[in-house]
Design a protein around this motif. Sequence first.
Motif, PDB file in Angstrom:
ATOM      1  N   VAL A   1       0.811  -1.114  -0.012  1.00 35.52           N
ATOM      2  CA  VAL A   1      -0.073   0.141  -0.093  1.00 35.52           C
ATOM      3  C   VAL A   1       0.843   1.458   0.003  1.00 35.52           C
ATOM      4  O   VAL A   1       2.046   1.133   0.439  1.00 35.52           O
ATOM      5  CB  VAL A   1      -1.085   0.190   1.126  1.00 35.52           C
ATOM      6  CG1 VAL A   1      -2.047  -1.087   1.175  1.00 35.52           C
ATOM      7  CG2 VAL A   1      -0.233  -0.008   2.592  1.00 35.52           C
ATOM      8  N   THR A   2       0.264   2.377  -0.590  1.00 36.89           N
ATOM      9  CA  THR A   2       1.176   3.653  -0.518  1.00 36.89           C
ATOM     10  C   THR A   2       1.267   4.387   0.619  1.00 36.89           C
ATOM     11  O   THR A   2       2.435   4.465   1.068  1.00 36.89           O
ATOM     12  CB  THR A   2       0.567   4.769  -1.767  1.00 36.89           C
ATOM     13  OG1 THR A   2       0.470   3.812  -2.949  1.00 36.89           O
ATOM     14  CG2 THR A   2       1.181   5.877  -1.826  1.00 36.89           C
ATOM     15  N   GLU A   3       0.254   4.435   1.595  1.00 31.59           N
ATOM     16  CA  GLU A   3       0.155   5.045   2.858  1.00 31.59           C
ATOM     17  C   GLU A   3       0.275   3.631   3.947  1.00 31.59           C
ATOM     18  O   GLU A   3      -0.679   3.081   4.141  1.00 31.59           O
ATOM     19  CB  GLU A   3      -0.927   5.618   3.053  1.00 31.59           C
ATOM     20  CG  GLU A   3      -1.254   6.848   2.055  1.00 31.59           C
ATOM     21  CD  GLU A   3      -0.177   7.754   2.229  1.00 31.59           C
ATOM     22  OE1 GLU A   3       0.368   8.119   3.490  1.00 31.59           O
ATOM     23  OE2 GLU A   3       0.078   8.854   1.296  1.00 31.59           O
ATOM     24  N   VAL A   4       1.456   3.382   4.444  1.00 33.71           N
ATOM     25  CA  VAL A   4       1.820   2.497   5.262  1.00 33.71           C
ATOM     26  C   VAL A   4       1.536   2.866   6.759  1.00 33.71           C
ATOM     27  O   VAL A   4       2.095   3.945   7.084  1.00 33.71           O
ATOM     28  CB  VAL A   4       3.382   1.985   5.248  1.00 33.71           C
ATOM     29  CG1 VAL A   4       3.666   0.855   6.140  1.00 33.71           C
ATOM     30  CG2 VAL A   4       3.573   1.439   3.951  1.00 33.71           C
ATOM     31  N   PRO A   5       0.729   2.283   7.556  1.00 37.17           N
ATOM     32  CA  PRO A   5       0.351   2.326   8.672  1.00 37.17           C
ATOM     33  C   PRO A   5       1.668   2.773   9.761  1.00 37.17           C
ATOM     34  O   PRO A   5       2.748   2.015   9.445  1.00 37.17           O
ATOM     35  CB  PRO A   5      -0.540   1.360   9.358  1.00 37.17           C
ATOM     36  CG  PRO A   5      -1.097   0.818   7.983  1.00 37.17           C
ATOM     37  CD  PRO A   5       0.057   0.792   7.263  1.00 37.17           C
ATOM     38  N   ASP A   6       1.629   3.545  10.729  1.00 45.35           N
ATOM     39  CA  ASP A   6       2.818   3.932  11.631  1.00 45.35           C
ATOM     40  C   ASP A   6       3.361   2.814  12.222  1.00 45.35           C
ATOM     41  O   ASP A   6       4.525   2.617  12.473  1.00 45.35           O
ATOM     42  CB  ASP A   6       2.493   5.161  12.356  1.00 45.35           C
ATOM     43  CG  ASP A   6       2.536   6.380  11.705  1.00 45.35           C
ATOM     44  OD1 ASP A   6       2.698   6.641  10.560  1.00 45.35           O
ATOM     45  OD2 ASP A   6       1.700   7.359  12.376  1.00 45.35           O
ATOM     46  N   GLU A   7       2.360   1.813  12.526  1.00 44.61           N
ATOM     47  CA  GLU A   7       2.592   0.744  13.396  1.00 44.61           C
ATOM     48  C   GLU A   7       3.618  -0.131  12.614  1.00 44.61           C
ATOM     49  O   GLU A   7       4.222  -1.334  13.100  1.00 44.61           O
ATOM     50  CB  GLU A   7       1.517  -0.055  14.173  1.00 44.61           C
ATOM     51  CG  GLU A   7       0.389  -0.448  13.106  1.00 44.61           C
ATOM     52  CD  GLU A   7      -0.486   0.775  12.816  1.00 44.61           C
ATOM     53  OE1 GLU A   7      -1.681   0.168  12.210  1.00 44.61           O
ATOM     54  OE2 GLU A   7      -0.353   1.783  13.172  1.00 44.61           O
ATOM     55  N   GLU A   8       3.479  -0.299  11.337  1.00 42.18           N
ATOM     56  CA  GLU A   8       4.325  -0.990  10.239  1.00 42.18           C
ATOM     57  C   GLU A   8       5.765  -0.562  10.137  1.00 42.18           C
ATOM     58  O   GLU A   8       6.558  -1.081   9.525  1.00 42.18           O
ATOM     59  CB  GLU A   8       3.484  -1.449   9.204  1.00 42.18           C
ATOM     60  CG  GLU A   8       2.374  -2.467   9.706  1.00 42.18           C
ATOM     61  CD  GLU A   8       1.513  -2.589   8.227  1.00 42.18           C
ATOM     62  OE1 GLU A   8       2.265  -3.149   7.152  1.00 42.18           O
ATOM     63  OE2 GLU A   8       0.227  -2.704   8.212  1.00 42.18           O
ATOM     64  N   LEU A   9       5.809   0.763  10.499  1.00 39.77           N
ATOM     65  CA  LEU A   9       7.180   1.319  10.340  1.00 39.77           C
ATOM     66  C   LEU A   9       8.218   1.547  11.343  1.00 39.77           C
ATOM     67  O   LEU A   9       7.693   1.522  12.520  1.00 39.77           O
ATOM     68  CB  LEU A   9       6.886   2.803   9.635  1.00 39.77           C
ATOM     69  CG  LEU A   9       6.130   3.055   8.589  1.00 39.77           C
ATOM     70  CD1 LEU A   9       5.759   4.586   8.303  1.00 39.77           C
ATOM     71  CD2 LEU A   9       6.766   2.642   7.122  1.00 39.77           C
ATOM     72  N   ASP A  10       9.441   1.552  11.186  1.00 38.69           N
ATOM     73  CA  ASP A  10      10.422   1.582  12.111  1.00 38.69           C
ATOM     74  C   ASP A  10      11.005   3.144  12.142  1.00 38.69           C
ATOM     75  O   ASP A  10      11.797   3.218  11.360  1.00 38.69           O
ATOM     76  CB  ASP A  10      11.507   0.568  12.085  1.00 38.69           C
ATOM     77  CG  ASP A  10      12.601   0.541  13.062  1.00 38.69           C
ATOM     78  OD1 ASP A  10      12.475   1.633  14.042  1.00 38.69           O
ATOM     79  OD2 ASP A  10      13.635  -0.051  12.993  1.00 38.69           O
ATOM     80  N   GLU A  11      10.433   4.033  12.760  1.00 40.62           N
ATOM     81  CA  GLU A  11      10.841   5.372  12.705  1.00 40.62           C
ATOM     82  C   GLU A  11      10.753   6.096  11.323  1.00 40.62           C
ATOM     83  O   GLU A  11      11.793   6.712  10.686  1.00 40.62           O
ATOM     84  CB  GLU A  11      12.258   5.364  13.044  1.00 40.62           C
ATOM     85  CG  GLU A  11      12.613   5.002  14.785  1.00 40.62           C
ATOM     86  CD  GLU A  11      14.074   5.446  15.041  1.00 40.62           C
ATOM     87  OE1 GLU A  11      15.100   5.613  14.135  1.00 40.62           O
ATOM     88  OE2 GLU A  11      14.484   5.081  16.232  1.00 40.62           O
TER      89      GLU A  11
END
Length: 286
Positions: A104-114
């Motif tokens: 997905v283009t907009e990745v949820p914050d919980e799936e990101l590392d900083e």
Amino acid sequence: MTTTKLRPLYTWALALVLASASAATAQEIDLSGRSDCSTPKRAALTWLANLQDDANHPAQAAECFDWDSAGVDSASVQQRQARHLKAVFDQRGLYIDVDGLPDVTEVPDEELDEGRIVLARRLPAVYLEASDAGWVISADSIRQIDRLYDETFDVDVEGFVDALPEWAKAQVLGVAIWQLLGLLVALMLGIVVRVLVSRFLMSWVTRFLRKQNQKWDQKILRKTANPLGTIAMVAVLWWMLPLFRFSVRVNQIGTIALRVMAATAVVLLLYRLVDFGADIFAKRAE
């Protein structure tokens, strides 16, 4: 435990590297001639799938990188850096779970590392991040490529491979002929090193024991020296494996096989040292 019982483990470990080459190559991603940086998954696919032996499109492979922020303007340098980065992942056995990356283009914050997506947990220096052009391998990651490549490869084989005749680059069961020939040479060299190291150790120990007026069993000494020769052979193969530019799967299998060989040799060495020591003390008591 006897040498005869352990010897099949050596044979199995060496054969595993060769037998797995075709199957491992067949698992590579097949996506030809397209670039799509709209999602993390597609950005990773663009890079990896366009640098396959049967789908070599370096221009497309280098699309999803933040070259502007890294200050890299030359297309040839960009393509070389993209190849070098993939070679680092392949040689280090770092498998990228492309299917596990967000599509997905907009990745949820919980799936990101900083704000980033690390491609392999064992190499956090290389990661994807969002940009105006989509998801790209970051400028900080690009700046690390030369260092990572130099740390991974003692010898740069790329120029050598480019100079090879076309028949040497042809594929057999999914592996280039030059890779098979190189692996054969490495195995032969490893065997030669094993024999030389074993004989050198036997000769040195024999001279030492003679100076001590110590009796010994030459057969037990030979069996003790052989595992040390095997460890030397593993060291040679471990150093040479990166030179053949196998896929990440083959490198993983080869690394495991060499570790099995080394561990087996160490166990056998300890076992033989006990035998040799017991033989020395027994002859002293005579």
